[in-house]
Design a protein around this motif. Structure first.
Motif, PDB file in Angstrom:
ATOM      1  N   VAL A   7       0.862  -1.186   0.000  1.00 62.06           N
ATOM      2  CA  VAL A   7       0.000   0.000   0.000  1.00 62.06           C
ATOM      3  C   VAL A   7       0.895   1.232   0.000  1.00 62.06           C
ATOM      4  O   VAL A   7       1.819   1.322   0.805  1.00 62.06           O
ATOM      5  CB  VAL A   7      -0.906   0.006   1.259  1.00 62.06           C
ATOM      6  N   GLY A   9       1.165   5.597  -0.477  1.00 61.55           N
ATOM      7  CA  GLY A   9       0.612   6.953  -0.612  1.00 61.55           C
ATOM      8  C   GLY A   9       1.763   7.917  -0.829  1.00 61.55           C
ATOM      9  O   GLY A   9       2.812   7.765  -0.224  1.00 61.55           O
ATOM     10  N   LEU A  10       1.587   8.885  -1.722  1.00 59.70           N
ATOM     11  CA  LEU A  10       2.683   9.813  -2.016  1.00 59.70           C
ATOM     12  C   LEU A  10       2.367  11.232  -1.556  1.00 59.70           C
ATOM     13  O   LEU A  10       1.210  11.654  -1.535  1.00 59.70           O
ATOM     14  CB  LEU A  10       2.978   9.851  -3.523  1.00 59.70           C
ATOM     15  N   GLU A  11       3.429  11.930  -1.190  1.00 54.19           N
ATOM     16  CA  GLU A  11       3.341  13.365  -0.899  1.00 54.19           C
ATOM     17  C   GLU A  11       4.304  14.055  -1.853  1.00 54.19           C
ATOM     18  O   GLU A  11       5.501  13.794  -1.811  1.00 54.19           O
ATOM     19  CB  GLU A  11       3.740  13.631   0.555  1.00 54.19           C
ATOM     20  N   VAL A 158      -1.005  15.680  -1.558  1.00 51.28           N
ATOM     21  CA  VAL A 158      -1.001  14.452  -0.750  1.00 51.28           C
ATOM     22  C   VAL A 158      -2.025  13.473  -1.319  1.00 51.28           C
ATOM     23  O   VAL A 158      -3.196  13.827  -1.493  1.00 51.28           O
ATOM     24  CB  VAL A 158      -1.346  14.759   0.723  1.00 51.28           C
ATOM     25  N   SER A 159      -1.578  12.257  -1.588  1.00 51.89           N
ATOM     26  CA  SER A 159      -2.515  11.249  -2.111  1.00 51.89           C
ATOM     27  C   SER A 159      -3.056  10.384  -0.978  1.00 51.89           C
ATOM     28  O   SER A 159      -2.453  10.282   0.086  1.00 51.89           O
ATOM     29  CB  SER A 159      -1.826  10.334  -3.125  1.00 51.89           C
ATOM     30  N   GLU A 160      -4.179   9.765  -1.228  1.00 52.65           N
ATOM     31  CA  GLU A 160      -4.670   8.710  -0.344  1.00 52.65           C
ATOM     32  C   GLU A 160      -3.778   7.486  -0.554  1.00 52.65           C
ATOM     33  O   GLU A 160      -3.100   7.378  -1.590  1.00 52.65           O
ATOM     34  CB  GLU A 160      -6.123   8.376  -0.710  1.00 52.65           C
ATOM     35  N   PRO A 161      -3.784   6.538   0.390  1.00 58.47           N
ATOM     36  CA  PRO A 161      -2.951   5.339   0.208  1.00 58.47           C
ATOM     37  C   PRO A 161      -3.598   4.380  -0.784  1.00 58.47           C
ATOM     38  O   PRO A 161      -3.977   3.267  -0.452  1.00 58.47           O
ATOM     39  CB  PRO A 161      -2.874   4.741   1.622  1.00 58.47           C
ATOM     40  N   ASN A 200       5.161   6.914   1.089  1.00 55.87           N
ATOM     41  CA  ASN A 200       4.744   6.191   2.290  1.00 55.87           C
ATOM     42  C   ASN A 200       4.390   4.773   1.868  1.00 55.87           C
ATOM     43  O   ASN A 200       3.562   4.578   0.977  1.00 55.87           O
ATOM     44  CB  ASN A 200       3.524   6.868   2.921  1.00 55.87           C
ATOM     45  N   VAL A 201       5.026   3.817   2.511  1.00 54.37           N
ATOM     46  CA  VAL A 201       4.903   2.420   2.076  1.00 54.37           C
ATOM     47  C   VAL A 201       4.549   1.528   3.261  1.00 54.37           C
ATOM     48  O   VAL A 201       5.148   1.651   4.338  1.00 54.37           O
ATOM     49  CB  VAL A 201       6.243   1.924   1.475  1.00 54.37           C
ATOM     50  N   SER A 202       3.567   0.643   3.054  1.00 53.79           N
ATOM     51  CA  SER A 202       3.287  -0.393   4.053  1.00 53.79           C
ATOM     52  C   SER A 202       2.896  -1.664   3.321  1.00 53.79           C
ATOM     53  O   SER A 202       2.623  -1.638   2.117  1.00 53.79           O
ATOM     54  CB  SER A 202       2.165   0.046   5.000  1.00 53.79           C
ATOM     55  N   LEU A 211      -4.810  -1.022   7.370  1.00 57.82           N
ATOM     56  CA  LEU A 211      -3.501  -0.611   6.876  1.00 57.82           C
ATOM     57  C   LEU A 211      -2.393  -1.131   7.782  1.00 57.82           C
ATOM     58  O   LEU A 211      -2.547  -1.166   9.003  1.00 57.82           O
ATOM     59  CB  LEU A 211      -3.434   0.922   6.819  1.00 57.82           C
ATOM     60  N   GLY A 212      -1.296  -1.513   7.179  1.00 55.10           N
ATOM     61  CA  GLY A 212      -0.120  -1.893   7.952  1.00 55.10           C
ATOM     62  C   GLY A 212       0.629  -0.651   8.413  1.00 55.10           C
ATOM     63  O   GLY A 212       0.296   0.465   8.019  1.00 55.10           O
ATOM     64  N   LYS A 214       3.393   2.052   8.332  1.00 54.95           N
ATOM     65  CA  LYS A 214       4.103   2.573   7.160  1.00 54.95           C
ATOM     66  C   LYS A 214       5.488   3.103   7.501  1.00 54.95           C
ATOM     67  O   LYS A 214       5.743   3.535   8.619  1.00 54.95           O
ATOM     68  CB  LYS A 214       3.292   3.702   6.518  1.00 54.95           C
ATOM     69  N   GLN A 249       7.234   2.204  12.543  1.00 52.64           N
ATOM     70  CA  GLN A 249       6.963   3.449  11.831  1.00 52.64           C
ATOM     71  C   GLN A 249       8.185   4.344  11.909  1.00 52.64           C
ATOM     72  O   GLN A 249       8.682   4.631  12.997  1.00 52.64           O
ATOM     73  CB  GLN A 249       5.755   4.157  12.444  1.00 52.64           C
TER      74      GLN A 249
HETATM   75  P1  ADP Z   1       1.482  11.278   8.757  1.00 53.88           P
HETATM   76  O1  ADP Z   1       0.599  11.733   9.863  1.00 53.88           O
HETATM   77  O2  ADP Z   1       2.524  10.296   9.157  1.00 53.88           O
HETATM   78  O3  ADP Z   1       2.012  12.412   7.921  1.00 53.88           O
HETATM   79  P2  ADP Z   1      -0.729  10.930   6.991  1.00 53.88           P
HETATM   80  O4  ADP Z   1      -1.924  10.206   7.456  1.00 53.88           O
HETATM   81  O5  ADP Z   1      -0.765  12.406   6.959  1.00 53.88           O
HETATM   82  O6  ADP Z   1       0.528  10.429   7.822  1.00 53.88           O
HETATM   83  O7  ADP Z   1      -0.397  10.394   5.555  1.00 53.88           O
HETATM   84  C1  ADP Z   1       0.713  10.828   4.849  1.00 53.88           C
HETATM   85  C2  ADP Z   1       0.789  10.022   3.568  1.00 53.88           C
HETATM   86  O8  ADP Z   1       0.952   8.644   3.881  1.00 53.88           O
HETATM   87  C3  ADP Z   1      -0.434  10.082   2.684  1.00 53.88           C
HETATM   88  O9  ADP Z   1      -0.021  10.128   1.333  1.00 53.88           O
HETATM   89  C4  ADP Z   1      -1.151   8.790   2.974  1.00 53.88           C
HETATM   90  O10 ADP Z   1      -1.895   8.324   1.873  1.00 53.88           O
HETATM   91  C5  ADP Z   1      -0.017   7.848   3.260  1.00 53.88           C
HETATM   92  N1  ADP Z   1      -0.333   6.762   4.193  1.00 53.88           N
HETATM   93  C6  ADP Z   1      -0.960   6.867   5.375  1.00 53.88           C
HETATM   94  N2  ADP Z   1      -1.022   5.665   5.982  1.00 53.88           N
HETATM   95  C7  ADP Z   1      -0.414   4.776   5.148  1.00 53.88           C
HETATM   96  C8  ADP Z   1      -0.136   3.380   5.208  1.00 53.88           C
HETATM   97  N3  ADP Z   1      -0.489   2.632   6.250  1.00 53.88           N
HETATM   98  N4  ADP Z   1       0.519   2.822   4.175  1.00 53.88           N
HETATM   99  C9  ADP Z   1       0.914   3.550   3.118  1.00 53.88           C
HETATM  100  N5  ADP Z   1       0.686   4.859   3.017  1.00 53.88           N
HETATM  101  C10 ADP Z   1       0.035   5.479   4.007  1.00 53.88           C
END
Ligand code: ADP
Ligand code: ZN
Ligand code: MG
Length: 406
Positions: A7, A9-11, A158-161, A200-202, A211-212, A214, A249
């Protein structure tokens, strides 16, 4: 591996193509001598006050609209507090609880599948300066600071995961780059740091909905490295779990030479940024009239244009996608197709000789000595049967050298 799903998600941080910085009048141009583009505001001198750059807002709103986001009527700048030598104020002006835009997304293609990747938000912020740890005679003892980048306008997207493979993540990053460059709000120059990405990788057992944990890989600045970093990271996490461990994490960095990610800081060392609303700036209001004016000014977007290339010129989807990689290529193709009256031939020439010549010479299509009208002339001669396509290739090469007509 086959029992796990990854899974991602990118920033993405993208520099907005403004002439001046986000809160002062200093130039944003790249390559100036260190600390040539600074003033009391971007040096964070006491008493200096920020004034928001209107064009930066227009660029950010344009990007948000093109990406299908909901631009917020009211957004709020916030101070993100942390100490670092390249951050002279001791805080970065960003947006937190009330970002400029929410929602939206882009469709990506990877590994033969299509996926819609949702965006969480887009917010505006200023860039920090740059610490130079190497390259000076006394670099073993000293770090130098360059504040030219300090206060350069950025959007963070910021993308969703929603991504499920390294390939999808790279494809998402490429798609965003294409869109931002197409809109003219970013120059797409990853070597100069105009576009940067945190991944962000899990991993989780296949079929699981939760979600695992990340890991975040910081600052990857090429598509290939992004894909490699994520692939390595997925493998590492699966390995940890299969050996009975737990993923922790943390923030990691990618070492391109070794092809590995390594720990930068753990969650325990994570920052508490103590965000609070920026007292020196009023809330940013983008009213409906301004928002709709910017929407009306959007160019035809890559997907729409690719669709039109298929319907209006009868091109295959493959051609249409390639020809809409950049707006300049799309314009060049369309001008050639119109002038020659042979759309498929124009497409073949652009995808073949034109792109090859650009690559060989390392030039933009706009710098090619063969203008669309000249290429159309060549196409007509070939279509009439005057010369063969093999001869035409030689003619094209000569046109590229001399700038003359066929
Ligand atoms: P943080 O509080 O650590 O900044 P966020 O919830 O703001 O985390 O998410 C930051 C980025 O990480 C987003 O792009 C989101 O999609 C991605 N993300 C959040 N949780 C996970 C996860 N378990 N695995 C992969 N990507 C994730
Ligand atoms: Zn300045
Ligand atoms: Mg976050």
């Amino acid at each position: 591996m086959s029992t796990f799903e990854s899974v991602i998600g990118l920033e993405i941080h993208a520099q907005l193509l403004t002439r001046t910085k986000i809160f002062c009048g200093c130039p944003t141009s790249f390559g100036a001598p260190p600390n040539a583009h600074v003033c009391p505001v971007c040096l964070g001198l006491p008493g200096a006050l920020p004034v928001l750059n209107e064009h930066a807002v227009e660029c950010a709103v344009t990007a948000a609209l093109a990406l299908g986001c909901e631009v917020q009527l009211r957004s709020v700048f916030a101070r993100k507090n942390y100490f670092y030598p390249d951050l002279p104020k001791g805080y970065q002006i960003s947006q937190y609880e009330w970002p400029l835009a929410r929602g939206g997304g882009v469709e990506i293609q990877a590994g033969g599948t299509t996926r819609f990747v949702r965006l969480t938000r887009i917010h505006m912020e200023e860039d920090a300066g740059k610490s130079l740890h190497e390259g000076f005679a006394d670099s073993d003892r000293r770090t130098y600071l360059d504040f030219n980048r300090s206060g350069v306008p950025l959007v963070e997207i910021v993308s969703e995961p929603d991504m499920r493979s390294a390939e999808e993540a790279a494809s998402f990053f490429e798609r965003l780059r294409q869109m931002l460059v197409w809109l003219g709000v970013n120059d797409g120059n990853m070597d100069e740091g105009s576009l940067r990405c945190d991944a962000n990788v899990s991993v989780r057992p296949k079929g699981s909905e939760v979600l695992g944990t990340k890991a975040e890989i910081k600052n990857v600045n090429s598509f290939r490295y992004l894909q490699k970093a994520i692939e390595y990271e997925i493998g590492r996490q699966v390995d940890v779990i299969e050996h009975g461990g737990r993923v922790v994490q943390e923030t990691r960095l990618f070492d391109a030479a070794q092809g590995k990610t390594y720990t930068m800081r753990s969650k325990e060392e994570a920052h508490d940024y103590r965000y609070f609303p920026e007292p020196d700036l009023p809330p940013l209001v983008v009213d409906e009239a301004r928002r709709e004016a910017l929407r009306a000014a959007l160019p035809e977007l890559p997907e729409a244009r690719a669709g039109r290339f298929q319907t209006a010129y009868g091109l295959p989807a493959y051609d249409a996608a390639l020809l809409t990689e950049t707006r300049e290529i799309a314009d060049y193709f369309e001008a050639t197709a119109t002038a020659s009256g042979h759309a498929k031939a124009a497409s073949n020439w652009v995808m073949g000789e034109v792109l090859r010549t650009m690559k060989e010479r390392g030039i933009a299509i706009t710098a090619l000595p063969v203008a669309p009208g000249a290429l159309a002339g060549l196409i007509r001669i070939v279509e009439r049967g005057t010369i063969s396509s093999t001869v035409a290739k030689d003619v094209f090469a000569k046109m590229g050298e001399s700038g003359r007509s066929a």
